[in-house]
Design a protein around this motif. Structure first.
Motif, PDB file in Angstrom:
ATOM      1  N   ASP A 202      12.409 -44.485 -12.770  1.00 37.25           N
ATOM      2  CA  ASP A 202      10.945 -44.512 -12.692  1.00 37.25           C
ATOM      3  C   ASP A 202      10.506 -45.240 -11.435  1.00 37.25           C
ATOM      4  OD1 ASP A 202      10.560 -43.245 -15.192  1.00 37.25           O
ATOM      5  OD2 ASP A 202      10.937 -45.146 -16.212  1.00 37.25           O
ATOM      6  N   VAL A 203      11.289 -46.245 -11.045  1.00 38.26           N
ATOM      7  CA  VAL A 203      11.006 -47.069  -9.874  1.00 38.26           C
ATOM      8  C   VAL A 203      12.339 -47.422  -9.231  1.00 38.26           C
ATOM      9  CG1 VAL A 203      10.087 -49.285  -9.070  1.00 38.26           C
ATOM     10  CG2 VAL A 203       8.959 -48.099 -10.933  1.00 38.26           C
ATOM     11  N   ILE A 204      12.356 -47.506  -7.922  1.00 43.27           N
ATOM     12  CA  ILE A 204      13.541 -47.971  -7.209  1.00 43.27           C
ATOM     13  C   ILE A 204      13.210 -49.330  -6.618  1.00 43.27           C
ATOM     14  CG2 ILE A 204      15.043 -47.580  -5.224  1.00 43.27           C
ATOM     15  CD1 ILE A 204      14.566 -44.554  -5.810  1.00 43.27           C
ATOM     16  N   CYS A 205      14.057 -50.318  -6.897  1.00 37.68           N
ATOM     17  CA  CYS A 205      13.857 -51.659  -6.371  1.00 37.68           C
ATOM     18  C   CYS A 205      14.968 -51.964  -5.375  1.00 37.68           C
ATOM     19  CB  CYS A 205      13.860 -52.693  -7.494  1.00 37.68           C
ATOM     20  SG  CYS A 205      13.561 -54.364  -6.878  1.00 37.68           S
ATOM     21  N   ILE A 206      14.574 -52.215  -4.140  1.00 34.97           N
ATOM     22  CA  ILE A 206      15.525 -52.605  -3.102  1.00 34.97           C
ATOM     23  C   ILE A 206      15.445 -54.121  -3.004  1.00 34.97           C
ATOM     24  CG2 ILE A 206      16.102 -52.445  -0.665  1.00 34.97           C
ATOM     25  CD1 ILE A 206      14.723 -49.654  -0.744  1.00 34.97           C
ATOM     26  N   THR A 207      16.532 -54.786  -3.388  1.00 28.97           N
ATOM     27  CA  THR A 207      16.551 -56.247  -3.358  1.00 28.97           C
ATOM     28  C   THR A 207      17.141 -56.729  -2.040  1.00 28.97           C
ATOM     29  OG1 THR A 207      18.711 -56.296  -4.427  1.00 28.97           O
ATOM     30  CG2 THR A 207      16.784 -56.426  -5.865  1.00 28.97           C
ATOM     31  N   ARG A 208      16.831 -57.960  -1.714  1.00 28.87           N
ATOM     32  CA  ARG A 208      17.338 -58.597  -0.489  1.00 28.87           C
ATOM     33  C   ARG A 208      17.011 -57.759   0.748  1.00 28.87           C
ATOM     34  NH1 ARG A 208      21.302 -59.281  -4.429  1.00 28.87           N
ATOM     35  NH2 ARG A 208      21.547 -61.444  -5.047  1.00 28.87           N
ATOM     36  N   HIS A 209      15.825 -57.174   0.762  1.00 25.76           N
ATOM     37  CA  HIS A 209      15.371 -56.359   1.881  1.00 25.76           C
ATOM     38  C   HIS A 209      15.035 -57.266   3.059  1.00 25.76           C
ATOM     39  CE1 HIS A 209      13.303 -53.168   4.045  1.00 25.76           C
ATOM     40  NE2 HIS A 209      12.336 -54.021   4.251  1.00 25.76           N
ATOM     41  N   THR A 210      15.577 -56.957   4.216  1.00 24.55           N
ATOM     42  CA  THR A 210      15.225 -57.678   5.442  1.00 24.55           C
ATOM     43  C   THR A 210      15.033 -56.647   6.537  1.00 24.55           C
ATOM     44  OG1 THR A 210      17.507 -57.891   6.192  1.00 24.55           O
ATOM     45  CG2 THR A 210      16.652 -59.679   4.807  1.00 24.55           C
ATOM     46  N   ALA A 211      14.478 -57.076   7.655  1.00 23.40           N
ATOM     47  CA  ALA A 211      14.319 -56.169   8.790  1.00 23.40           C
ATOM     48  C   ALA A 211      15.685 -55.681   9.262  1.00 23.40           C
ATOM     49  CB  ALA A 211      13.588 -56.883   9.921  1.00 23.40           C
TER      50      ALA A 211
ATOM     51  N   THR B   9      12.607 -59.512  -1.294  1.00 28.87           N
ATOM     52  CA  THR B   9      13.491 -60.352  -0.495  1.00 28.87           C
ATOM     53  C   THR B   9      13.593 -61.720  -1.150  1.00 28.87           C
ATOM     54  OG1 THR B   9      14.002 -61.085   1.755  1.00 28.87           O
ATOM     55  CG2 THR B   9      11.717 -61.293   1.046  1.00 28.87           C
ATOM     56  N   LEU B  10      14.608 -62.455  -0.780  1.00 27.36           N
ATOM     57  CA  LEU B  10      14.753 -63.823  -1.278  1.00 27.36           C
ATOM     58  C   LEU B  10      13.910 -64.733  -0.402  1.00 27.36           C
ATOM     59  CD1 LEU B  10      18.601 -63.870  -1.856  1.00 27.36           C
ATOM     60  CD2 LEU B  10      16.807 -63.547  -3.555  1.00 27.36           C
ATOM     61  N   ARG B  11      13.250 -65.699  -1.038  1.00 28.76           N
ATOM     62  CA  ARG B  11      12.379 -66.602  -0.296  1.00 28.76           C
ATOM     63  C   ARG B  11      12.623 -68.026  -0.773  1.00 28.76           C
ATOM     64  NH1 ARG B  11       7.368 -68.930  -1.795  1.00 28.76           N
ATOM     65  NH2 ARG B  11       7.134 -68.120  -3.877  1.00 28.76           N
ATOM     66  N   LEU B  12      12.536 -68.937   0.137  1.00 27.07           N
ATOM     67  CA  LEU B  12      12.681 -70.353  -0.159  1.00 27.07           C
ATOM     68  C   LEU B  12      11.420 -70.838  -0.859  1.00 27.07           C
ATOM     69  CD1 LEU B  12      14.444 -72.825   0.306  1.00 27.07           C
ATOM     70  CD2 LEU B  12      13.351 -73.093   2.501  1.00 27.07           C
ATOM     71  N   LYS B  13      11.553 -71.280  -2.093  1.00 26.93           N
ATOM     72  CA  LYS B  13      10.388 -71.702  -2.867  1.00 26.93           C
ATOM     73  C   LYS B  13      10.162 -73.205  -2.756  1.00 26.93           C
ATOM     74  CE  LYS B  13       8.324 -71.461  -7.438  1.00 26.93           C
ATOM     75  NZ  LYS B  13       8.512 -71.063  -8.830  1.00 26.93           N
ATOM     76  N   SER B  14      11.197 -73.998  -3.021  1.00 23.92           N
ATOM     77  CA  SER B  14      11.051 -75.448  -2.957  1.00 23.92           C
ATOM     78  C   SER B  14      12.424 -76.104  -2.897  1.00 23.92           C
ATOM     79  CB  SER B  14      10.260 -75.967  -4.164  1.00 23.92           C
ATOM     80  OG  SER B  14      10.942 -75.645  -5.364  1.00 23.92           O
ATOM     81  N   ILE B  15      12.401 -77.409  -2.750  1.00 22.39           N
ATOM     82  CA  ILE B  15      13.637 -78.193  -2.712  1.00 22.39           C
ATOM     83  C   ILE B  15      13.464 -79.394  -3.628  1.00 22.39           C
ATOM     84  CG2 ILE B  15      15.106 -79.622  -1.245  1.00 22.39           C
ATOM     85  CD1 ILE B  15      14.495 -77.747   1.016  1.00 22.39           C
ATOM     86  N   LEU B  16      14.484 -79.648  -4.443  1.00 24.90           N
ATOM     87  CA  LEU B  16      14.457 -80.771  -5.384  1.00 24.90           C
ATOM     88  C   LEU B  16      15.651 -81.688  -5.133  1.00 24.90           C
ATOM     89  CD1 LEU B  16      13.898 -78.803  -8.728  1.00 24.90           C
ATOM     90  CD2 LEU B  16      12.144 -79.746  -7.220  1.00 24.90           C
ATOM     91  N   ARG B  17      15.456 -82.973  -5.339  1.00 24.34           N
ATOM     92  CA  ARG B  17      16.601 -83.888  -5.337  1.00 24.34           C
ATOM     93  C   ARG B  17      17.389 -83.626  -6.612  1.00 24.34           C
ATOM     94  NH1 ARG B  17      16.761 -89.225  -2.278  1.00 24.34           N
ATOM     95  NH2 ARG B  17      18.473 -89.537  -3.725  1.00 24.34           N
ATOM     96  N   VAL B  18      18.688 -83.489  -6.508  1.00 24.00           N
ATOM     97  CA  VAL B  18      19.521 -83.208  -7.675  1.00 24.00           C
ATOM     98  C   VAL B  18      19.554 -84.402  -8.617  1.00 24.00           C
ATOM     99  CG1 VAL B  18      21.894 -82.731  -8.437  1.00 24.00           C
ATOM    100  CG2 VAL B  18      20.905 -81.430  -6.550  1.00 24.00           C
ATOM    101  N   ASP B  19      19.594 -85.624  -8.078  1.00 21.23           N
ATOM    102  CA  ASP B  19      19.722 -86.813  -8.932  1.00 21.23           C
ATOM    103  C   ASP B  19      18.456 -87.141  -9.722  1.00 21.23           C
ATOM    104  OD1 ASP B  19      18.342 -87.578  -6.656  1.00 21.23           O
ATOM    105  OD2 ASP B  19      19.566 -89.352  -6.247  1.00 21.23           O
ATOM    106  N   THR B  20      17.285 -86.895  -9.132  1.00 15.31           N
ATOM    107  CA  THR B  20      16.036 -87.271  -9.811  1.00 15.31           C
ATOM    108  C   THR B  20      15.199 -86.070 -10.256  1.00 15.31           C
ATOM    109  OG1 THR B  20      14.775 -87.325  -7.743  1.00 15.31           O
ATOM    110  CG2 THR B  20      15.885 -89.383  -8.416  1.00 15.31           C
ATOM    111  N   GLY B  21      15.435 -84.906  -9.639  1.00 20.65           N
ATOM    112  CA  GLY B  21      14.610 -83.739  -9.931  1.00 20.65           C
ATOM    113  C   GLY B  21      13.300 -83.735  -9.171  1.00 20.65           C
TER     114      GLY B  21
END
Length: 166
Positions: A15-24, A45-57
């Motif tokens: 019904d739909v085709i999804c192309i993942t990790r699409h880049t130029a 495409t994959l996108r950087l959303k945020s960054i967390l400290r692993v020890d504290t969150g």
């Protein structure tokens, strides 16, 4: 052909085709049959959303990594995707180590990563969410940060809204 989940000759069932990790760079879509069959295409495409400290969150401002020396490691199926995301941080990647998918880290490996990161003068060690959960109760002398990645629709948002969310 390519990294398709289903054989290309099964496209008529979609019904739909999804192309993942699409880049130029990888915009060489091999699904020419879609034009003839008028199947809507969704590109993500994959996108950087945020960054967390692993020890504290605690979340960190991604800008603080700009031009900083960082080390990174991961144990995922496609480690180059993680490296691609890291390049968007504009940090200086001085050490990058990948392990097999679902890797079970032993303390000696983690200490080696820390030692190598220190030798490379990294200010932070970055890893994926999948790997961060394996670091519970492990002390690092350098802050370890979890990179949160999101899937971004870059083409076909209306297709998503009309077909997936209906």
């Amino acid at each position: 052909g390519g990294d398709l989940r289903e054989p290309a000759d099964e496209i008529h069932r979609a019904d739909v085709i999804c192309i993942t990790r699409h880049t130029a760079e990888n915009n060489r879509t091999k699904i020419k049959a879609t034009v003839k069959q008028n199947i809507p295409i969704l590109k993500t495409t994959l996108r950087l959303k945020s960054i967390l400290r692993v020890d504290t969150g605690d979340p960190l401002d991604m800008e603080m990594l700009r031009d900083q020396k960082v080390a990174a490691f991961c144990g995922i199926a496609k480690p180059n995707n993680f490296r691609y995301i890291l390049n968007r941080l504009h940090a200086r990647l001085v050490l990058y180590q990948s392990f097999p998918d679902h890797h079970a880290y032993v303390p000696q490996e983690l200490k080696r990563i820390e030692k190598d990161a220190l030798q490379a003068e990294a200010k932070f060690i970055l890893t994926t969410g999948k790997d961060a959960v394996k670091l519970k109760d492990i002390f690092f002398s350098i802050p370890v940060l979890q990179v949160i990645i999101d899937l971004e629709i870059i083409e076909g948002g209306e297709v998503f809204n009309q077909t997936i969310l209906k």
